[in-house]
Design a protein around this motif. Structure first.
Motif, PDB file in Angstrom:
ATOM      1  N   GLU A  72      56.665  58.818  53.280  1.00 14.25           N
ATOM      2  CA  GLU A  72      56.062  59.261  52.015  1.00 14.25           C
ATOM      3  C   GLU A  72      55.993  58.105  51.016  1.00 14.25           C
ATOM      4  O   GLU A  72      54.956  57.898  50.363  1.00 14.25           O
ATOM      5  CB  GLU A  72      56.857  60.412  51.410  1.00 14.25           C
ATOM      6  N   GLU A  73      57.062  57.356  50.893  1.00 13.18           N
ATOM      7  CA  GLU A  73      57.085  56.229  49.954  1.00 13.18           C
ATOM      8  C   GLU A  73      56.032  55.196  50.346  1.00 13.18           C
ATOM      9  O   GLU A  73      55.323  54.661  49.493  1.00 13.18           O
ATOM     10  CB  GLU A  73      58.469  55.593  49.903  1.00 13.18           C
ATOM     11  N   ARG A  76      52.657  56.583  49.366  1.00 10.10           N
ATOM     12  CA  ARG A  76      52.461  56.500  47.912  1.00 10.10           C
ATOM     13  C   ARG A  76      52.130  55.069  47.488  1.00 10.10           C
ATOM     14  O   ARG A  76      51.255  54.840  46.658  1.00 10.10           O
ATOM     15  CB  ARG A  76      53.700  56.993  47.171  1.00 10.10           C
ATOM     16  N   HIS A  79      48.593  54.274  48.571  1.00 14.98           N
ATOM     17  CA  HIS A  79      47.659  54.979  47.689  1.00 14.98           C
ATOM     18  C   HIS A  79      47.520  54.237  46.360  1.00 14.98           C
ATOM     19  O   HIS A  79      46.407  54.043  45.863  1.00 14.98           O
ATOM     20  CB  HIS A  79      48.139  56.417  47.461  1.00 14.98           C
TER      21      HIS A  79
END
Length: 106
Positions: A72-73, A76, A79
């Motif tokens: 997830e990190e 992110r 992104h």
């Protein structure tokens, strides 16, 4: 479901997470649909374990959570990087359009 079957399923999910992380690191598209489905199935299977087996499985699920947190990190961060790049392209396009407009007005 036995604890050993659960561990085998968990290993497959961990492998899928590792592959997703590798794809992200290589700048490739990460398909989250399959990962999400497998995790949901795994969690459903965890509920079917005996209380003793659930306790034994807890550290493995914690490891999965840690891997998912890293993924997830990374997503992110990727992104945010893409957003910065897009803003830069937009600013460049605005500058080009302004110069083009100024040239036409001469």
């Amino acid at each position: 479901m036995t604890l050993e079957q659960f561990k085998q399923d968990l290993k497959r999910v961990l492998s899928l997470v590792a592959t997703s992380q590798r794809f992200l690191d290589e700048g490739k598209v990460v398909e989250l649909g399959s990962l999400e489905t497998r995790i949901a199935d795994l969690c459903g299977n965890a509920k079917n374990l005996s209380p003793a087996d659930r306790e034994k499985a807890a550290p493995f699920l914690s490891a999965l959570k840690a891997d998912l947190d890293r993924l997830e990190e990374g997503m992110r961060s990727e992104h945010a990087s893409l957003q910065r790049q897009l803003r830069g392209l937009n600013n460049s396009n605005q500058a080009i359009n302004a110069y083009a407009q100024a040239a036409r007005n001469r």
